[in-house]
Design a protein around this motif. Structure first.
Motif, PDB file in Angstrom:
ATOM      1  N   ALA A 102       2.264   6.517  -7.054  1.00  0.00           N
ATOM      2  CA  ALA A 102       1.181   7.327  -7.607  1.00  0.00           C
ATOM      3  C   ALA A 102       1.494   8.812  -7.504  1.00  0.00           C
ATOM      4  CB  ALA A 102      -0.128   7.005  -6.901  1.00  0.00           C
ATOM      5  N   GLN A 103       2.086   9.227  -6.393  1.00  0.00           N
ATOM      6  CA  GLN A 103       2.453  10.626  -6.212  1.00  0.00           C
ATOM      7  C   GLN A 103       3.477  11.084  -7.240  1.00  0.00           C
ATOM      8  OE1 GLN A 103       3.769  10.886  -2.140  1.00  0.00           O
ATOM      9  NE2 GLN A 103       1.740  10.422  -1.303  1.00  0.00           N
TER      10      GLN A 103
ATOM     11  N   ASN B 237       1.101   4.145  -3.044  1.00  0.00           N
ATOM     12  CA  ASN B 237       0.780   5.559  -2.855  1.00  0.00           C
ATOM     13  C   ASN B 237       1.945   6.466  -3.241  1.00  0.00           C
ATOM     14  OD1 ASN B 237      -1.977   6.248  -1.306  1.00  0.00           O
ATOM     15  ND2 ASN B 237      -1.309   4.198  -0.730  1.00  0.00           N
ATOM     16  N   THR B 238       3.170   6.043  -2.957  1.00  0.00           N
ATOM     17  CA  THR B 238       4.334   6.853  -3.312  1.00  0.00           C
ATOM     18  C   THR B 238       4.556   6.878  -4.821  1.00  0.00           C
ATOM     19  OG1 THR B 238       5.352   6.279  -1.191  1.00  0.00           O
ATOM     20  CG2 THR B 238       6.794   7.215  -2.878  1.00  0.00           C
TER      21      THR B 238
ATOM     22  N   VAL C 243      -6.604   5.372  -5.625  1.00  0.00           N
ATOM     23  CA  VAL C 243      -5.261   5.740  -6.045  1.00  0.00           C
ATOM     24  C   VAL C 243      -5.254   5.968  -7.550  1.00  0.00           C
ATOM     25  CG1 VAL C 243      -2.867   4.963  -6.221  1.00  0.00           C
ATOM     26  CG2 VAL C 243      -4.187   4.481  -4.154  1.00  0.00           C
TER      27      VAL C 243
ATOM     28  N   SER D 194      -5.597   3.706  -0.769  1.00  0.00           N
ATOM     29  CA  SER D 194      -5.321   5.055  -0.313  1.00  0.00           C
ATOM     30  C   SER D 194      -5.072   5.044   1.186  1.00  0.00           C
ATOM     31  CB  SER D 194      -6.494   5.987  -0.638  1.00  0.00           C
ATOM     32  OG  SER D 194      -6.267   7.269  -0.112  1.00  0.00           O
ATOM     33  N   VAL D 195      -4.038   5.745   1.633  1.00  0.00           N
ATOM     34  CA  VAL D 195      -3.742   5.835   3.062  1.00  0.00           C
ATOM     35  C   VAL D 195      -4.839   6.593   3.792  1.00  0.00           C
ATOM     36  CG1 VAL D 195      -2.106   6.688   4.779  1.00  0.00           C
ATOM     37  CG2 VAL D 195      -1.255   5.715   2.637  1.00  0.00           C
ATOM     38  N   ASP D 196      -5.392   7.614   3.152  1.00  0.00           N
ATOM     39  CA  ASP D 196      -6.470   8.415   3.730  1.00  0.00           C
ATOM     40  C   ASP D 196      -7.813   7.786   3.362  1.00  0.00           C
ATOM     41  OD1 ASP D 196      -8.274  10.248   4.604  1.00  0.00           O
ATOM     42  OD2 ASP D 196      -7.554  11.912   3.371  1.00  0.00           O
TER      43      ASP D 196
ATOM     44  N   ARG E 295       0.836  -1.217   0.000  1.00  0.00           N
ATOM     45  CA  ARG E 295       0.000   0.000   0.000  1.00  0.00           C
ATOM     46  C   ARG E 295       0.862   1.256   0.000  1.00  0.00           C
ATOM     47  NH1 ARG E 295      -2.340   0.501   5.505  1.00  0.00           N
ATOM     48  NH2 ARG E 295      -0.186   1.185   5.827  1.00  0.00           N
ATOM     49  N   ASP E 296       1.894   1.294   0.836  1.00  0.00           N
ATOM     50  CA  ASP E 296       2.741   2.482   0.939  1.00  0.00           C
ATOM     51  C   ASP E 296       3.520   2.718  -0.351  1.00  0.00           C
ATOM     52  OD1 ASP E 296       1.819   2.738   3.522  1.00  0.00           O
ATOM     53  OD2 ASP E 296       3.565   1.777   4.440  1.00  0.00           O
TER      54      ASP E 296
ATOM     55  N   ARG F 260      -9.253  -0.854  -1.160  1.00  0.00           N
ATOM     56  CA  ARG F 260      -8.676   0.488  -1.206  1.00  0.00           C
ATOM     57  C   ARG F 260      -7.200   0.424  -0.845  1.00  0.00           C
ATOM     58  NH1 ARG F 260     -11.866   4.780  -1.314  1.00  0.00           N
ATOM     59  NH2 ARG F 260     -10.310   6.035  -0.271  1.00  0.00           N
TER      60      ARG F 260
END
Length: 528
Positions: free
Chosen positions: A213-214, A210-211, A238, A230-232, A206-207, A228
């Motif tokens: 994707a950023q 997300n990175t 994502v 997404s961290v949030d 997951r982490d 899901r």
């Protein structure tokens, strides 16, 4: 093996190879001191270009174009040779791509397979699973680079396959993602345009997602199923992530549809916070089963992070006998399912038949001998599998014949997988889903060239990501071997993806009885 030509080299952690005879003694000492200063590797145990040793397993992590010390950890910083054959083949195909690029002036890009390539306790995967996923990815690369044919969306750019190892359970993901980012920012041949694989639905996965994707790097997950990433919890899906596999909710929905004749069920679930997959699945079971007035009784949790997990299952059985559920929805992995079934097979209420459902997704559970012994006590097991040869025979209309031919013996494509890896099994479906994930990424890379008219320059990762929004319905679907792939542009999830469900029973002294069917969360699988 590095890139050819004069383009900027991606970030690489310095390592020392085992070729000391070509160095003078003084030079060797200087290099050893430099490496020691980094605190990463030692001169006697190099990993390979782009790789370095890290973590408690002292494993080789990082990004390479094939070579590297990966495999089953011996706990002492060494690894077996299980992956050597497929790594060698990948390295050879990458070298061929670079040679063709030089000699024929053909452009090429890189797609990275990002997933744990080293395995150790208490991993929920196996080295066999790692190997088959790599093999499927490699065969998909061969299809992409086929001479004289347009496959996976065309024939240019050629595709180089990078191996990105974030370590056991993706614990060392951060520096590896940094290396991928550097490669995506490079210019010229070999630039990174996408990432595939991604491993299981774990916190490290997951982490990393997300990175990436950023940074605008598009991803195609082969077997990730968590709803899901997404961290949030309040954030949208994502961006830039497509999934070959149906989500936990989709699989749970397909299974719950089979329980319309039941009135009462219970969930047995893994509360390990690192197991995103299990918690996500338990929530989906609870939400979906209680629709239409059905009763969901108090669940029975366990914690796979504990060493003595198996000891917790016998204590659940009296409660199960008392509740007498019509179905038990198991939210965990095969490693925990087997001791649970073993405990259930010794229940005091043997007169009650038991029906257990699980979405482990990538394991041929019914073929496990330990599971089969437990079923002899009057247990019916129903499980989903993301891909398997059984599905092609059960409902061939839902699968691309061209893609299936890369695996099926006797086909016109001469079963490339079996030619490359004779005797290797595809029953768990991992090679098939990995094949599809790489194919989706390669297709997007080629569409980025066609639609953006950038034949004179290589597509960037962001240009490839932009194609993800068009990979749906008849004009954009991809012909996967695990089923036709049309992706929701808002969520990246596959539309009504074909899903194999297998019902397994066994009477004492009789062969196992296995009944496959192909469905989706919405009933019939997607067809273009």
């Amino acid at each position: 093996m590095g890139e050819s030509g004069g383009e900027r080299r991606p970030f690489q952690v310095p390592v020392v190879k085992r070729r000391w005879p070509v160095l003078g003694v003084a030079a060797a000492c200087v290099v050893a001191l430099v490496i020691a200063a980094y605190g990463i590797v030692t001169w006697s145990r190099g990993c390979g270009s782009g790789l370095y040793r890290a973590g408690p397993l002292d494993e080789c992590v990082g990004v390479t174009d094939g070579p590297g010390e990966f495999g089953l950890s011996d706990g002492l910083g060494g690894f077996d040779e299980s992956l050597r054959d497929v790594q060698t083949k990948i390295a050879a195909e990458n070298e061929r791509v670079r040679r063709v690029s030089r000699e024929r002036n053909r452009p090429y890009v890189s797609i990275a397979y990002f997933s744990p390539l080293t395995v150790a306790k208490p991993d929920t995967t196996t080295i066999e699973a790692v190997r088959r996923s790599l093999e499927g990815t490699y065969v998909s690369q061969l299809r992409a680079n086929s001479d004289g044919r347009e496959e996976w969306g065309g024939n240019l750019p050629l595709i180089q396959l990078l191996l990105a190892n974030p370590g056991s359970r993706s614990a060392q993901w951060e520096p590896v993602v940094k290396q991928l980012q550097e490669r995506a920012e490079s210019v010229g041949n070999g630039r990174l345009v996408a990432v595939t694989g991604l491993g299981q639905s774990l916190a490290g996965t997951r982490d990393a997602i997300n990175t990436l994707a950023q940074q605008g790097i598009p991803m195609v997950g082969a077997i990730i199923t968590a709803d899901r990433f997404s961290v949030d919890p309040a954030a949208p899906e994502v961006r830039g992530l497509l999934r070959v596999a149906p989500t936990n909710s989709a699989q749970a929905g397909a299974l719950v549809k089979r329980l319309e004749d039941t009135k009462r069920a219970m969930v047995v679930w893994d509360r390990n916070p690192d197991e995103v997959f299990s918690g996500d699945l338990a929530a989906a079971y609870e939400r979906l089963y209680q629709q239409h007035g059905r009763q969901l009784r108090r669940g029975e949790p366990f914690d796979s992070a504990q060493l003595a997990t198996a000891n917790t299952f016998p204590a659940m059985i009296p409660n199960i006998c008392q509740i007498q559920p019509d179905a038990i929805l198991f939210a965990g992995r095969l490693r925990e399912l087997k001791p649970f079934l073993n405990a259930l097979a010794s229940r005091s209420c043997m007169e009650l038949p038991m029906r257990v459902l699980i979405t482990d997704s990538v394991i041929d559970i019914g073929g496990d001998s330990e599971v089969q012994r437990s079923l002899e006590s009057g247990i019916t097991l129903e499980y989903t599998q993301l891909a398997a040869p059984q599905a092609w025979d059960a409902a061939p209309q839902y699968f691309s014949r061209r893609s299936v031919e890369y695996f099926k013996l006797g086909s016109t494509a001469t079963a490339v997988f079996q030619q490359e890896f004779p005797g290797e099994s595809i029953d768990d479906g991992l090679a098939i889903t990995a094949f599809d994930a790489f194919g989706v990424a390669a297709t997007a890379a080629r569409r980025a060239v066609q639609y953006n008219k950038v034949a004179e320059k290589l597509p960037s990762a962001r240009e490839v990501a932009a194609q993800f929004d068009r990979m749906h319905d008849r004009g954009g679907a991809v012909d996967g071997a695990s089923g036709w792939l049309s992706f929701d542009p808002l969520t990246g999830r596959p539309d009504s993806k074909a899903l194999l469900v297998v019902e397994v029973t066994k009477e004492p002294g009789q062969p196992v009885r296995s009944v496959p069917s192909v469905i989706s969360e919405n009933g019939a699988p997607y067809l273009p």
